[in-house]
Structures are given as structure tokens and as C-alpha cells.
Design a protein around this motif. Structure first.
Motif, mmCIF file in Angstrom:
data_model
loop_
_atom_site.group_PDB
_atom_site.id
_atom_site.type_symbol
_atom_site.label_atom_id
_atom_site.label_comp_id
_atom_site.label_asym_id
_atom_site.label_seq_id
_atom_site.Cartn_x
_atom_site.Cartn_y
_atom_site.Cartn_z
ATOM 1 N N VAL A 115 -2.441 1.426 15.964
ATOM 2 C CA VAL A 115 -1.353 1.172 16.914
ATOM 3 C C VAL A 115 -0.367 2.333 16.855
ATOM 4 N N ALA A 116 0.543 2.354 17.799
ATOM 5 C CA ALA A 116 1.582 3.383 17.812
ATOM 6 C C ALA A 116 2.638 3.076 16.747
ATOM 7 N N VAL A 137 -1.274 -8.371 19.472
ATOM 8 C CA VAL A 137 -1.182 -7.109 18.724
ATOM 9 C C VAL A 137 -1.086 -7.389 17.230
ATOM 10 N N LEU A 138 -0.351 -8.421 16.849
ATOM 11 C CA LEU A 138 -0.254 -8.779 15.428
ATOM 12 C C LEU A 138 -1.617 -9.188 14.875
ATOM 13 N N VAL A 139 -2.400 -9.910 15.678
ATOM 14 C CA VAL A 139 -3.759 -10.288 15.249
ATOM 15 C C VAL A 139 -4.612 -9.034 15.092
ATOM 16 N N ASN A 140 -4.511 -8.102 16.021
ATOM 17 C CA ASN A 140 -5.279 -6.859 15.938
ATOM 18 C C ASN A 140 -4.887 -6.038 14.706
ATOM 19 N N ILE A 141 -3.599 -5.986 14.414
ATOM 20 C CA ILE A 141 -3.130 -5.253 13.233
ATOM 21 C C ILE A 141 -3.675 -5.900 11.964
ATOM 22 N N ALA A 142 -3.564 -7.213 11.874
ATOM 23 C CA ALA A 142 -4.066 -7.922 10.695
ATOM 24 C C ALA A 142 -5.563 -7.702 10.517
ATOM 25 N N THR A 143 -6.307 -7.741 11.611
ATOM 26 C CA THR A 143 -7.751 -7.527 11.550
ATOM 27 C C THR A 143 -8.074 -6.112 11.077
ATOM 28 N N ALA A 144 -7.321 -5.135 11.568
ATOM 29 C CA ALA A 144 -7.527 -3.753 11.135
ATOM 30 C C ALA A 144 -7.253 -3.581 9.644
ATOM 31 N N MET A 145 -6.406 -4.457 9.092
ATOM 32 C CA MET A 145 -6.094 -4.420 7.663
ATOM 33 C C MET A 145 -7.104 -5.219 6.836
ATOM 34 N N ASN A 180 0.810 -1.216 0.000
ATOM 35 C CA ASN A 180 0.000 0.000 0.000
ATOM 36 C C ASN A 180 0.843 1.265 0.000
ATOM 37 N N ASP A 181 2.157 1.091 -0.013
ATOM 38 C CA ASP A 181 3.093 2.229 0.041
ATOM 39 C C ASP A 181 2.843 3.126 1.237
ATOM 40 N N TRP A 182 2.468 2.521 2.371
ATOM 41 C CA TRP A 182 2.249 3.288 3.590
ATOM 42 C C TRP A 182 3.575 3.575 4.273
ATOM 43 N N THR A 183 3.702 4.768 4.784
ATOM 44 C CA THR A 183 4.814 5.059 5.678
ATOM 45 C C THR A 183 4.487 4.384 7.014
ATOM 46 N N PRO A 184 5.461 4.223 7.889
ATOM 47 C CA PRO A 184 5.150 3.641 9.192
ATOM 48 C C PRO A 184 4.072 4.420 9.954
ATOM 49 N N SER A 185 4.072 5.729 9.841
ATOM 50 C CA SER A 185 3.042 6.508 10.542
ATOM 51 C C SER A 185 1.668 6.301 9.909
ATOM 52 N N GLU A 186 1.599 6.174 8.587
ATOM 53 C CA GLU A 186 0.322 5.885 7.927
ATOM 54 C C GLU A 186 -0.181 4.494 8.302
ATOM 55 N N ALA A 187 0.723 3.527 8.326
ATOM 56 C CA ALA A 187 0.346 2.165 8.704
ATOM 57 C C ALA A 187 -0.166 2.130 10.137
ATOM 58 N N ALA A 188 0.495 2.844 11.022
ATOM 59 C CA ALA A 188 0.065 2.895 12.416
ATOM 60 C C ALA A 188 -1.337 3.481 12.522
#
Length: 93
Positions: free
Chosen positions: A54-55, A74-82, A41-49
């Protein structure tokens, strides 16, 4: 002469106990596809956060492959948010 140890996986080599190796392995598996989504998605780390709720330091750790600093929930939560789903499978040893 020094005896050379061999291991089944890198996780077995860096962990003191088999449970620790299994935990590192379980956390590393979702990290690669999550990082691929971020990069795709060409996200910067701040965009991905921001997208993942997440922070930014968590995303930085993930993208740098710092498995020991990422926890599975946290990895499960990140994946779900995606919009992804995480599947956990138990296998016989």
C-alpha cells in the motif's frame, strides 16, 4: 444547567447514526493489531507500506489511529499481506 449525555462507546459518541458507529468500530478493531505488527517488526512507515503493498499515507493514517480514513477492505488486504487472517463476527445487539 447542561445535561451530560452518556454513550455505550466512543464510537456512538462521535457518529451520527448507529451504522456509522458500527463501521468505525469494525475498522478500529484490526487497526490495533496491524499497528502492533508494524511496531513489533520495527518497520518504518515506508517499510511497512512496501511489505503490505500500500502507499505510505495509508500506513501513516493507520498508525495515527485515523479510523475514518481507513477502509475495511484495505485493512483486510494489509493484514493478509502480513500473513494474518481477519475474522468478522456478527453478534446479536
Amino acid at each position: 444547567m447542561t445535561k451530560i449525555e452518556t454513550f455505550d462507546s466512543v464510537w456512538d459518541a462521535v457518529a451520527d447514526m448507529s451504522g456509522q458507529a458500527a463501521s468505525l468500530r469494525a475498522r478500529a478493531e484490526p487497526m490495533r493489531p496491524i499497528a502492533a505488527v508494524i511496531e513489533g517488526n520495527d518497520w518504518t512507515p515506508s517499510e511497512a507500506a512496501m511489505h503490505c503493498g500500500v502507499a505510505q499515507p495509508r500506513i501513516d493514517d493507520l498508525l495515527r489511529g485515523r479510523v475514518s480514513r481507513c477502509c475495511l477492505d484495505v485493512l483486510v488486504n494489509i493484514a493478509t499481506a502480513m500473513g494474518r487472517r481477519v475474522h468478522v463476527e456478527l453478534q446479536a445487539a
